[in-house]
Motif scaffolding. Structure first.
Motif, short mmCIF file in Angstrom:
data_model
loop_
_atom_site.label_atom_id
_atom_site.label_comp_id
_atom_site.label_asym_id
_atom_site.label_seq_id
_atom_site.Cartn_x
_atom_site.Cartn_y
_atom_site.Cartn_z
N LYS A 4 -8.02 33.01 -65.09
CA LYS A 4 -6.55 32.91 -65.25
C LYS A 4 -5.93 33.96 -64.27
CE LYS A 4 -7.52 33.13 -70.28
NZ LYS A 4 -7.25 33.87 -71.35
N PRO A 5 -4.44 33.59 -64.00
CA PRO A 5 -3.98 34.54 -62.88
C PRO A 5 -4.04 35.87 -63.17
CG PRO A 5 -2.32 32.61 -63.72
CD PRO A 5 -3.69 32.75 -64.49
N MET A 6 -4.17 36.38 -64.39
CA MET A 6 -4.05 37.87 -64.69
C MET A 6 -5.42 38.41 -63.96
SD MET A 6 -3.95 39.85 -68.03
CE MET A 6 -4.88 41.69 -68.04
N TYR A 7 -6.41 37.67 -64.11
CA TYR A 7 -7.97 38.18 -63.83
C TYR A 7 -8.08 37.87 -62.48
CZ TYR A 7 -8.32 38.99 -68.81
OH TYR A 7 -7.93 39.31 -70.19
N TRP A 8 -7.59 36.92 -61.67
CA TRP A 8 -7.42 36.51 -60.43
C TRP A 8 -6.97 37.54 -59.60
CZ3 TRP A 8 -9.11 33.81 -56.41
CH2 TRP A 8 -8.40 33.61 -55.21
N PHE A 9 -5.71 38.12 -60.10
CA PHE A 9 -5.16 39.41 -59.24
C PHE A 9 -6.15 40.91 -59.43
CE2 PHE A 9 -1.20 36.94 -59.89
CZ PHE A 9 -1.33 36.39 -58.63
N LEU A 10 -6.55 40.85 -60.73
CA LEU A 10 -7.53 41.70 -60.80
C LEU A 10 -8.68 42.10 -60.21
CD1 LEU A 10 -8.20 44.34 -62.66
CD2 LEU A 10 -9.28 42.65 -64.72
N CYS A 11 -9.21 40.58 -59.97
CA CYS A 11 -10.38 40.57 -59.08
C CYS A 11 -10.19 41.20 -57.58
CB CYS A 11 -10.89 38.96 -58.91
SG CYS A 11 -12.48 38.86 -58.38
N HIS A 12 -8.95 40.58 -57.10
CA HIS A 12 -8.55 41.28 -55.73
C HIS A 12 -8.24 43.05 -55.81
CE1 HIS A 12 -7.71 37.39 -53.38
NE2 HIS A 12 -7.54 36.98 -54.71
N LEU A 13 -7.86 43.13 -56.93
CA LEU A 13 -7.52 44.86 -56.95
C LEU A 13 -8.94 45.48 -56.91
CD1 LEU A 13 -5.72 47.14 -57.60
CD2 LEU A 13 -6.09 46.70 -60.05
N SER A 14 -9.79 44.73 -57.59
CA SER A 14 -11.33 45.52 -57.57
C SER A 14 -11.99 45.29 -56.34
CB SER A 14 -12.15 44.72 -58.59
OG SER A 14 -11.69 44.89 -59.84
N CYS A 27 -0.20 48.30 -53.16
CA CYS A 27 1.04 48.22 -53.37
C CYS A 27 1.67 47.05 -53.78
CB CYS A 27 2.01 48.98 -52.44
SG CYS A 27 1.77 50.90 -52.25
N PHE A 28 1.51 45.91 -52.95
CA PHE A 28 2.06 44.60 -53.10
C PHE A 28 1.36 44.07 -54.14
CE2 PHE A 28 2.86 44.52 -48.23
CZ PHE A 28 4.22 44.94 -48.47
N LEU A 29 0.21 44.27 -54.38
CA LEU A 29 -0.54 43.56 -55.37
C LEU A 29 -0.24 43.99 -56.84
CD1 LEU A 29 -3.00 41.71 -56.20
CD2 LEU A 29 -4.56 43.32 -55.99
N TYR A 30 0.07 45.30 -57.16
CA TYR A 30 0.42 45.85 -58.29
C TYR A 30 1.93 45.28 -58.65
CZ TYR A 30 -2.70 49.57 -58.69
OH TYR A 30 -4.10 50.36 -58.86
N THR A 31 2.84 45.12 -57.60
CA THR A 31 3.71 44.30 -57.74
C THR A 31 3.89 42.90 -58.26
OG1 THR A 31 4.88 45.81 -55.90
CG2 THR A 31 6.33 43.79 -56.87
N CYS A 67 -0.51 31.23 -57.11
CA CYS A 67 -1.42 32.39 -57.21
C CYS A 67 -2.32 32.72 -56.09
CB CYS A 67 -2.47 32.36 -58.49
SG CYS A 67 -1.77 32.51 -59.98
N PHE A 68 -2.75 31.74 -55.22
CA PHE A 68 -3.47 31.74 -54.07
C PHE A 68 -2.31 32.41 -52.85
CE2 PHE A 68 -4.76 29.83 -49.87
CZ PHE A 68 -5.96 30.49 -49.76
N CYS A 69 -1.37 31.70 -52.85
CA CYS A 69 -0.33 32.24 -51.82
C CYS A 69 0.15 33.80 -52.13
CB CYS A 69 1.15 31.25 -51.90
SG CYS A 69 0.71 29.71 -51.47
N LEU A 70 0.39 34.10 -53.32
CA LEU A 70 0.64 35.33 -53.45
C LEU A 70 -0.46 36.42 -53.29
CD1 LEU A 70 2.40 35.10 -57.12
CD2 LEU A 70 3.35 35.72 -54.85
N ALA A 71 -1.65 36.04 -53.61
CA ALA A 71 -2.85 36.96 -53.15
C ALA A 71 -2.71 36.97 -51.58
CB ALA A 71 -4.16 36.36 -53.86
N VAL A 72 -2.98 35.69 -50.97
CA VAL A 72 -2.91 35.78 -49.58
C VAL A 72 -1.76 36.68 -48.82
CG1 VAL A 72 -2.69 34.44 -47.26
CG2 VAL A 72 -4.19 33.76 -49.48
#
Length: 320
Positions: free
Chosen positions: A61-71, A116-120, A145-150
């Motif tokens: 899911k998007p939430m865990y996709w971004f959490l994976c990047h944070l980790s 900083c960007f990822l928390y936003t 989600c992919f574009c936001l992460a990149v």
């Protein structure tokens, strides 16, 4: 600040010496144990999150996709700062090559800005999930989600390139002792043999602008989120929504307070600055897995499923 007494002594430095932070010598092994433990737990805890999110379909899911990047970022931040700090505690000296210093400063600011960007982005994801639930699946699709992460990684890398280029474009002389735990902008500017007022202004404006803009966007998102949560009719629904958001808010506060303290103010000679850096370089990456796994039922269920899986059996002839 930053002028050498004798410009004739200016030369191409081959290395710098990180002086670390002042501490009672009888507590050396305690500090060594603490940072070594933080390093191991940060890598293992964040690595576990990445593994669970990758292998558990329910967490795609998007939430865990971004959490994976944070980790991933937290693991990299730990690798940028802690190994050199641990070496300094063991050997008593923190010699780092000029190229190593440039690399450390680049990755430290690249990862810091990206985070900083990822928390936003994570705050925006929670805003869409709670305030616009009917449109969430359409807006937060795989492509978005992919574009936001990149975008977060690209923005952070651009930030790192700008600051490392500006810092090491300055001439450095015979002084190579960095009164800090890592090659960071304020400490490096003190050694430069040139006027550093432009660098100080760019650092204050750029980092201050990025940090405060991201923080205000996160704050605005959570004003709407809290107001939406309070309108949820059931107490169970309110509790679940608050529980999900509390983890993110906790990490945002822990991360932003040290960043604002270190960069969004005039330069200082305070040795406490190094302690603050250690907090978000060592403690925050360690807390991330704890906060997101202990307070998140889906993550705990995913870890339990991963631990209960039986390894696949292979027969020798299957390899023939």
């Amino acid at each position: 600040m930053g002028r050498c007494q004798n410009t004739n002594l200016e030369t191409s430095l081959e290395n710098f010496e990180l002086l670390g932070f002042p501490y009672p010598k009888d507590l050396k092994f305690l500090f060594l144990f603490f940072f070594l433990l933080m390093y191991i737990l940060s890598l293992s805890g964040n690595g576990l999150i990445v593994l669970v999110v990758a292998l558990e379909p329910n967490l795609h899911k998007p939430m865990y996709w971004f959490l994976c990047h944070l980790s991933l970022m937290d693991m990299m931040v730990s690798c940028v700062v802690l190994p050199k700090l641990i070496t300094w505690l063991i050997e008593g000296n923190g010699v780092i090559s000029f190229a190593g210093c440039v690399t450390q400063l680049f990755f430290f600011h690249f990862l810091g800005c990206t985070e900083c960007f990822l928390y936003t982005v994570m705050a925006f994801d929670r805003f869409m999930a709670i305030c616009k639930p009917l449109h969430y699946g359409t807006i937060m699709n795989h492509r978005v989600c992919f574009c936001l992460a990149v975008g977060t990684w690209f923005g952070g890398s651009l930030h790192g390139v700008i600051h490392s280029s500006l810092t090491f474009h300055l001439p450095y002389g015979w002084r190579n002792q960095v009164a800090y735990i890592l090659c960071d902008i304020p400490a490096m500017l003190k050694l430069a043999c040139a006027d550093t007022s432009l660098n100080e202004m760019v650092t204050l404006v750029d980092i201050g602008f990025v940090a405060m803009t991201c923080f205000l966007l996160i704050l605005t998102s959570y004003v709407y989120i809290v107001s939406a949560i309070l309108r949820i009719p059931t107490s169970k629904g309110r509790h679940r929504a608050f529980s999900t958001c509390t983890a993110h808010v906790t990490l945002v506060v822990i991360y932003y307070v040290p960043v604002v303290y270190n960069y969004v103010r005039p330069p200082s000679q305070d040795s406490f600055d190094g302690v603050v850096v250690m907090f978000y370089a060592a403690v925050t990456p360690f807390l991330n897995p704890l906060i997101y796994t202990l307070r998140n039922k889906e993550m705990k269920d995913g870890i339990q499923k991963l631990c209960s899986r039986k390894p696949p059996r292979y027969e020798w002839r299957s390899f023939c």
